[in-house]
Design an enzyme around this catalytic site. Structure first.
Site, PDB file in Angstrom:
ATOM      1  N   HIS A   1       0.817  -1.227   0.000  1.00  0.00           N
ATOM      2  CA  HIS A   1       0.000   0.000   0.000  1.00  0.00           C
ATOM      3  C   HIS A   1       0.848   1.273   0.000  1.00  0.00           C
ATOM      4  O   HIS A   1       0.312   2.366  -0.205  1.00  0.00           O
ATOM      5  CB  HIS A   1      -0.931   0.035   1.220  1.00  0.00           C
ATOM      6  CG  HIS A   1      -1.986  -1.029   1.205  1.00  0.00           C
ATOM      7  ND1 HIS A   1      -2.921  -1.134   0.197  1.00  0.00           N
ATOM      8  CD2 HIS A   1      -2.264  -2.053   2.061  1.00  0.00           C
ATOM      9  CE1 HIS A   1      -3.719  -2.161   0.440  1.00  0.00           C
ATOM     10  NE2 HIS A   1      -3.343  -2.745   1.561  1.00  0.00           N
TER      11      HIS A   1
ATOM     12  N   ASP B   1      -2.607 -10.358  -2.658  1.00  0.00           N
ATOM     13  CA  ASP B   1      -3.200  -9.917  -1.393  1.00  0.00           C
ATOM     14  C   ASP B   1      -4.686  -9.592  -1.625  1.00  0.00           C
ATOM     15  O   ASP B   1      -5.067  -9.146  -2.717  1.00  0.00           O
ATOM     16  CB  ASP B   1      -2.455  -8.670  -0.896  1.00  0.00           C
ATOM     17  CG  ASP B   1      -2.851  -8.239   0.503  1.00  0.00           C
ATOM     18  OD1 ASP B   1      -2.106  -8.548   1.449  1.00  0.00           O
ATOM     19  OD2 ASP B   1      -3.916  -7.581   0.655  1.00  0.00           O
TER      20      ASP B   1
ATOM     21  N   HIS C   1      -6.319  -7.154  -0.631  1.00  0.00           N
ATOM     22  CA  HIS C   1      -6.491  -5.724  -0.913  1.00  0.00           C
ATOM     23  C   HIS C   1      -5.668  -5.299  -2.132  1.00  0.00           C
ATOM     24  O   HIS C   1      -4.579  -5.828  -2.370  1.00  0.00           O
ATOM     25  CB  HIS C   1      -6.029  -4.896   0.295  1.00  0.00           C
ATOM     26  CG  HIS C   1      -6.676  -5.265   1.597  1.00  0.00           C
ATOM     27  ND1 HIS C   1      -6.090  -6.137   2.496  1.00  0.00           N
ATOM     28  CD2 HIS C   1      -7.859  -4.888   2.141  1.00  0.00           C
ATOM     29  CE1 HIS C   1      -6.889  -6.271   3.557  1.00  0.00           C
ATOM     30  NE2 HIS C   1      -7.967  -5.537   3.360  1.00  0.00           N
TER      31      HIS C   1
ATOM     32  N   ASP D   1      -4.466 -12.894   3.096  1.00  0.00           N
ATOM     33  CA  ASP D   1      -5.762 -12.448   3.619  1.00  0.00           C
ATOM     34  C   ASP D   1      -6.897 -12.771   2.646  1.00  0.00           C
ATOM     35  O   ASP D   1      -8.063 -12.449   2.920  1.00  0.00           O
ATOM     36  CB  ASP D   1      -5.746 -10.962   4.027  1.00  0.00           C
ATOM     37  CG  ASP D   1      -4.980 -10.066   3.077  1.00  0.00           C
ATOM     38  OD1 ASP D   1      -4.603 -10.520   1.978  1.00  0.00           O
ATOM     39  OD2 ASP D   1      -4.762  -8.889   3.440  1.00  0.00           O
TER      40      ASP D   1
HETATM   41  C1  SP5 Z   1      -1.183  -5.219   3.827  1.00  0.00           C
HETATM   42  C2  SP5 Z   1      -2.661  -5.242   4.116  1.00  0.00           C
HETATM   43  O1  SP5 Z   1      -3.290  -6.290   3.993  1.00  0.00           O
HETATM   44  N1  SP5 Z   1      -3.223  -4.102   4.544  1.00  0.00           N
HETATM   45  C3  SP5 Z   1      -4.619  -4.029   4.830  1.00  0.00           C
HETATM   46  C4  SP5 Z   1      -4.969  -2.780   5.564  1.00  0.00           C
HETATM   47  C5  SP5 Z   1      -6.428  -2.726   5.909  1.00  0.00           C
HETATM   48  N2  SP5 Z   1      -6.658  -1.773   6.924  1.00  0.00           N
HETATM   49  C6  SP5 Z   1      -8.021  -1.417   7.171  1.00  0.00           C
HETATM   50  C7  SP5 Z   1      -8.660  -2.442   8.045  1.00  0.00           C
HETATM   51  C8  SP5 Z   1      -9.998  -2.001   8.516  1.00  0.00           C
HETATM   52  C9  SP5 Z   1     -10.578  -3.027   9.437  1.00  0.00           C
HETATM   53  N3  SP5 Z   1     -10.114  -2.816  10.781  1.00  0.00           N
HETATM   54  C10 SP5 Z   1     -10.218  -3.965  11.630  1.00  0.00           C
HETATM   55  C11 SP5 Z   1      -9.269  -3.803  12.800  1.00  0.00           C
HETATM   56  C12 SP5 Z   1      -9.263  -4.995  13.684  1.00  0.00           C
HETATM   57  N4  SP5 Z   1      -8.216  -4.866  14.667  1.00  0.00           N
HETATM   58 ZN    ZN Z   2      -4.287  -7.155   2.506  1.00  0.00          ZN
END
Ligand code: SP5
Ligand code: ZN
Length: 337
Positions: A157, A193, A195, A282
């Site tokens: 990212h 990934d 995302h 993920d």
């Molecule tokens: C590298 C990668 O997979 N980055 C992903 C970043 C996503 N961040 C936003 C997540 C929003 C959901 N938050 C849940 C937190 C639980 N501790």
């Molecule tokens: Zn990710």
């Protein structure tokens, strides 16, 4: 397969905004520890990285951004009292930002999301992670063998001058740049990934020497929200060298593998000398941040399809947040590769 790994990542234990409050990040030190335990148990050899090459880092990131990252925690700690340096304002639509001179403004200028903060050990961990990517690329070239960089924090990212999505320095971009600097004429980066790898896309968007291909959740429905659509295909010299394959939330195994086939077909026709895989697991069915339905076995099947490309390959760790399954998922991929 050789695994490049370091304990330096443990110094980075950051905070993110979760449900409106600051909480420990899903991107935790235990992630890399779980992966290392699994790959060691599987019999893969482990190598410590060489020191970070900041000249190489500066070929994909701006010098003012690297300088900012190297000093941000100290500057924050000298003046502020919070446990993590994070912005509360970003230049959203309509702004045309000049780089502020003050730390707080620079935090907004150099980041894009409230899931990512800077803590005391962040610089040590992110330079270690970048050095793992570099050492993995070097080892692959020197040995001719597929090599895995157990990078943490992840990188895909992070753009040339912005952190976010748990990423600060773009390890996959650094690995690709190393392969180019050591003689490859064109490199493909395949990002699996869950995302979209918005940072990697952005770094190479105007370049034809890196073909970026990403399979990910549709940004209309998922983080990083504002990049990753199918019509983003590259500009200038990079026109045609960016391929996004967005998939709906909840995508099943058959649809995901159809996208992987499409990605592999395009890489086969792109005339590349080497491959960097941004390996986020993920996309696993039980990932707390994901909605795709891949099983542990599927990571092995994906690796077989990728190995079928027959390209010199460096694998770089990205996301994956199911602590109990992380080791098995990465292990299935590496074991099959
Ligand atoms: C590298 C990668 O997979 N980055 C992903 C970043 C996503 N961040 C936003 C997540 C929003 C959901 N938050 C849940 C937190 C639980 N501790
Ligand atoms: Zn990710």
């Amino acid at each position: 397969m050789l695994v490049v790994s370091s304990n330096a990542h443990r110094q980075h234990n950051s905070l993110e905004i979760h449900n409106g409050v600051m909480a420990l990040s899903s991107e935790s030190p235990s992630r890399a520890d779980a992966i290392l335990e699994a790959v060691t148990a599987a019999g893969h050899g482990v190598l410590e990285p060489d020191p970070v090459d900041l000249e190489l880092v500066g070929r994909v990131h701006t010098s003012e951004y690297v300088e900012f990252l190297s000093t941000a925690w100290t500057r924050w700690h000298e003046r502020e009292s919070g446990p993590a340096a994070m912005s509360f304002m970003w230049p959203a639509r309509g702004f045309e930002p000049k780089r502020p001179s003050d730390l707080i403004g620079q935090l907004g200028y150099h980041s894009f999301a409230a899931d990512t903060s800077i803590v005391p050990g962040t610089w040590q961990a992110i330079t270690s992670s970048a050095s793992i990517a570099t050492t993995a690329a070097d080892h692959m070239i020197d040995s001719g063998l597929t090599t895995y960089g157990l990078c943490r924090p992840p990188g895909h990212h992070a753009s040339a001058d912005q952190f976010g999505g748990y990423c600060y320095l773009n390890n996959a971009a650094i690995a690709a740049q190393r392969l180019l600097d050591r003689g490859a004429e064109r490199v493909a980066i395949l990002d699996v990934d869950y995302h979209h790898g918005n940072g990697t896309q952005s770094i190479f968007y105007e370049r034809s020497d890196v073909f970026f291909v990403s399979i990910h959740a549709d940004p209309l429905e998922e983080f990083p929200w504002f990049a990753g659509h199918a019509d983003e295909t590259g500009t200038a010299a990079g026109a045609g060298f960016n391929l996004n394959l967005p998939l709906p939330r909840g995508t099943d195994r058959a649809s995901w593998f159809a996208a992987l086939d499409a990605a592999a077909d395009r890489i086969e026709r792109a005339d590349v000398d080497a491959l960097v895989v941004s390996l986020g697991v993920d996309s696993y069915v039980d990932d707390p941040l994901g909605t795709f339905q891949l099983t542990t076995d599927d990571f092995g099947k994906a690796a077989s399809r990728i190995a079928g490309l027959g390209l010199p390959t460096v694998v770089i760790q990205e996301g994956g947040y199911n602590g109990a399954a992380l080791g098995a998922n990465v292990g299935a991929f590496l074991g099959s590769l």
